[in-house]
Write a protein that holds these residues in place. Structure first.
Motif, PDB file in Angstrom:
ATOM      1  N   UNK A 194      14.695  -3.177   6.595  1.00  0.00           N
ATOM      2  CA  UNK A 194      13.893  -4.201   5.926  1.00  0.00           C
ATOM      3  C   UNK A 194      13.293  -5.109   6.994  1.00  0.00           C
ATOM      4  N   UNK A 195      12.084  -5.579   6.743  1.00  0.00           N
ATOM      5  CA  UNK A 195      11.401  -6.503   7.642  1.00  0.00           C
ATOM      6  C   UNK A 195      10.902  -7.693   6.836  1.00  0.00           C
ATOM      7  N   UNK A 196      11.140  -8.884   7.336  1.00  0.00           N
ATOM      8  CA  UNK A 196      10.615 -10.084   6.697  1.00  0.00           C
ATOM      9  C   UNK A 196      11.360 -10.523   5.455  1.00  0.00           C
ATOM     10  N   UNK A 197      12.582 -10.102   5.275  1.00  0.00           N
ATOM     11  CA  UNK A 197      13.370 -10.525   4.119  1.00  0.00           C
ATOM     12  C   UNK A 197      14.157 -11.780   4.501  1.00  0.00           C
ATOM     13  N   UNK A 198      13.939 -12.853   3.774  1.00  0.00           N
ATOM     14  CA  UNK A 198      14.608 -14.123   4.057  1.00  0.00           C
ATOM     15  C   UNK A 198      15.863 -14.327   3.208  1.00  0.00           C
ATOM     16  N   UNK A 199      16.332 -13.264   2.546  1.00  0.00           N
ATOM     17  CA  UNK A 199      17.525 -13.302   1.700  1.00  0.00           C
ATOM     18  C   UNK A 199      18.430 -12.134   2.091  1.00  0.00           C
ATOM     19  N   UNK A 200      19.571 -12.027   1.432  1.00  0.00           N
ATOM     20  CA  UNK A 200      20.357 -10.806   1.558  1.00  0.00           C
ATOM     21  C   UNK A 200      19.561  -9.693   0.888  1.00  0.00           C
ATOM     22  N   UNK A 201      19.498  -8.540   1.538  1.00  0.00           N
ATOM     23  CA  UNK A 201      18.770  -7.403   0.962  1.00  0.00           C
ATOM     24  C   UNK A 201      19.780  -6.414   0.400  1.00  0.00           C
ATOM     25  N   UNK A 202      19.493  -5.903  -0.780  1.00  0.00           N
ATOM     26  CA  UNK A 202      20.373  -4.922  -1.412  1.00  0.00           C
ATOM     27  C   UNK A 202      19.578  -3.626  -1.574  1.00  0.00           C
ATOM     28  N   UNK A 203      20.201  -2.511  -1.188  1.00  0.00           N
ATOM     29  CA  UNK A 203      19.555  -1.203  -1.275  1.00  0.00           C
ATOM     30  C   UNK A 203      20.402  -0.329  -2.196  1.00  0.00           C
ATOM     31  N   UNK A 204      19.768   0.210  -3.243  1.00  0.00           N
ATOM     32  CA  UNK A 204      20.476   1.032  -4.216  1.00  0.00           C
ATOM     33  C   UNK A 204      19.762   2.366  -4.403  1.00  0.00           C
ATOM     34  N   UNK A 205      20.539   3.372  -4.734  1.00  0.00           N
ATOM     35  CA  UNK A 205      20.000   4.695  -5.018  1.00  0.00           C
ATOM     36  C   UNK A 205      21.076   5.520  -5.697  1.00  0.00           C
ATOM     37  N   UNK A 206      20.670   6.576  -6.350  1.00  0.00           N
ATOM     38  CA  UNK A 206      21.621   7.480  -6.978  1.00  0.00           C
ATOM     39  C   UNK A 206      22.161   8.517  -6.017  1.00  0.00           C
ATOM     40  N   UNK A 257      14.814  -1.274  -2.826  1.00  0.00           N
ATOM     41  CA  UNK A 257      15.129  -2.373  -1.917  1.00  0.00           C
ATOM     42  C   UNK A 257      14.869  -3.664  -2.670  1.00  0.00           C
ATOM     43  N   UNK A 258      15.867  -4.551  -2.707  1.00  0.00           N
ATOM     44  CA  UNK A 258      15.726  -5.830  -3.394  1.00  0.00           C
ATOM     45  C   UNK A 258      15.962  -6.949  -2.393  1.00  0.00           C
ATOM     46  N   UNK A 259      15.003  -7.868  -2.317  1.00  0.00           N
ATOM     47  CA  UNK A 259      15.088  -9.032  -1.433  1.00  0.00           C
ATOM     48  C   UNK A 259      14.782 -10.246  -2.292  1.00  0.00           C
ATOM     49  N   UNK A 260      15.800 -11.026  -2.607  1.00  0.00           N
ATOM     50  CA  UNK A 260      15.595 -12.165  -3.494  1.00  0.00           C
ATOM     51  C   UNK A 260      15.125 -11.673  -4.853  1.00  0.00           C
ATOM     52  N   UNK A 261      14.029 -12.242  -5.388  1.00  0.00           N
ATOM     53  CA  UNK A 261      13.544 -11.832  -6.700  1.00  0.00           C
ATOM     54  C   UNK A 261      12.649 -10.589  -6.662  1.00  0.00           C
ATOM     55  N   UNK A 262      12.311 -10.099  -5.481  1.00  0.00           N
ATOM     56  CA  UNK A 262      11.379  -8.969  -5.357  1.00  0.00           C
ATOM     57  C   UNK A 262      12.104  -7.648  -5.148  1.00  0.00           C
ATOM     58  N   UNK A 263      11.496  -6.590  -5.654  1.00  0.00           N
ATOM     59  CA  UNK A 263      12.024  -5.241  -5.442  1.00  0.00           C
ATOM     60  C   UNK A 263      10.880  -4.298  -5.114  1.00  0.00           C
ATOM     61  N   UNK A 264      11.191  -3.325  -4.295  1.00  0.00           N
ATOM     62  CA  UNK A 264      10.242  -2.274  -3.962  1.00  0.00           C
ATOM     63  C   UNK A 264      10.983  -0.956  -3.901  1.00  0.00           C
ATOM     64  N   UNK A 265      10.286   0.139  -4.164  1.00  0.00           N
ATOM     65  CA  UNK A 265      10.931   1.442  -4.160  1.00  0.00           C
ATOM     66  C   UNK A 265      10.212   2.407  -3.234  1.00  0.00           C
ATOM     67  N   UNK A 266      10.970   3.372  -2.762  1.00  0.00           N
ATOM     68  CA  UNK A 266      10.439   4.485  -1.992  1.00  0.00           C
ATOM     69  C   UNK A 266      11.262   5.711  -2.372  1.00  0.00           C
ATOM     70  N   UNK A 267      10.836   6.883  -1.944  1.00  0.00           N
ATOM     71  CA  UNK A 267      11.527   8.107  -2.313  1.00  0.00           C
ATOM     72  C   UNK A 267      12.273   8.708  -1.130  1.00  0.00           C
ATOM     73  N   UNK A 326       3.391  -0.842  -5.286  1.00  0.00           N
ATOM     74  CA  UNK A 326       4.671  -1.138  -4.669  1.00  0.00           C
ATOM     75  C   UNK A 326       4.445  -2.160  -3.554  1.00  0.00           C
ATOM     76  N   UNK A 327       3.871  -3.286  -3.895  1.00  0.00           N
ATOM     77  CA  UNK A 327       3.537  -4.309  -2.916  1.00  0.00           C
ATOM     78  C   UNK A 327       4.595  -5.406  -2.958  1.00  0.00           C
ATOM     79  N   UNK A 328       5.191  -5.687  -1.797  1.00  0.00           N
ATOM     80  CA  UNK A 328       6.192  -6.745  -1.686  1.00  0.00           C
ATOM     81  C   UNK A 328       5.846  -7.610  -0.488  1.00  0.00           C
ATOM     82  N   UNK A 329       6.464  -8.782  -0.422  1.00  0.00           N
ATOM     83  CA  UNK A 329       6.234  -9.666   0.724  1.00  0.00           C
ATOM     84  C   UNK A 329       7.089  -9.254   1.912  1.00  0.00           C
ATOM     85  N   UNK A 330       7.975  -8.286   1.711  1.00  0.00           N
ATOM     86  CA  UNK A 330       8.818  -7.795   2.800  1.00  0.00           C
ATOM     87  C   UNK A 330       8.585  -6.290   2.961  1.00  0.00           C
ATOM     88  N   UNK A 331       8.819  -5.801   4.165  1.00  0.00           N
ATOM     89  CA  UNK A 331       8.654  -4.379   4.431  1.00  0.00           C
ATOM     90  C   UNK A 331       9.981  -3.653   4.298  1.00  0.00           C
TER      91      UNK A 331
END
Length: 175
Positions: free
Chosen positions: A56-68, A100-110, A33-38
């Protein structure tokens, strides 16, 4: 004769310790789960109906956060935090994946839902859910080489010890 027993015990102990040591890398291929943003969810465990902070830290785009477990959240470029309210009907003990989605990258947490609700008299309203991140249970998760090796070593150790003590006693009885 005593040296053989001491050497055998030392070898058995070293083998058991080696097989039970945690692996150097706990990451499984495909689960990195390695991304260029935290990113993080605070707190990581909460009761149904509670409020979480999404960061989010270091995201240079709009960040979108999704979950059920809560409505989708968008953090505009430059904004580092937002809050989300966990649905009232979230299942206690369940673990939900937060993406968490920042530009083309995504990362997940629980996000874990703990027992009890903040307002038990609240009647849940319908909402769109994506489902719970559920495991497969302990019995059908697949085989792990370390677990198989440890189980085999323990069985071999028990059988070897039983054989040793059985042979030793029959030799002392003069049979």
């Amino acid at each position: 004769m005593r040296a053989i027993r001491v050497a055998s015990a030392a070898l058995l102990t070293a083998t058991a310790l080696t097989l039970t040591a945690p692996p150097v890398s706990a990451a499984v291929a495909g689960e990195e789960n390695i991304t260029s943003f935290g990113f993080r969810v605070t707190p990581s465990a909460i009761a149904a109906g509670g409020q979480v902070t999404l960061s989010v830290d270091g995201c240079e785009h709009n960040a979108r956060v999704t979950s059920g477990v809560f409505d989708d959240v968008t953090l505009p470029k430059g904004q580092k935090t937002a809050t989300a309210k966990v649905f009232w009907d979230a299942k206690p003990g369940a673990m939900y994946e937060v993406t968490f989605t920042c530009g083309p990258e995504s990362g997940t947490t629980d996000l874990t839902i703990v027992g009890g609700q903040s307002n038990p008299t609240h009647h849940p309203t319908p909402h769109h859910t994506r489902g719970v991140k559920a495991g497969v249970g302990g019995s059908s998760d697949g085989f792990d080489a370390h677990q198989i090796a440890l189980g085999g070593a323990l069985i071999a150790g028990v059988l070897g010890t039983a054989y040793y003590w059985t042979r030793r006693r029959t030799g002392q009885d003069g049979s």
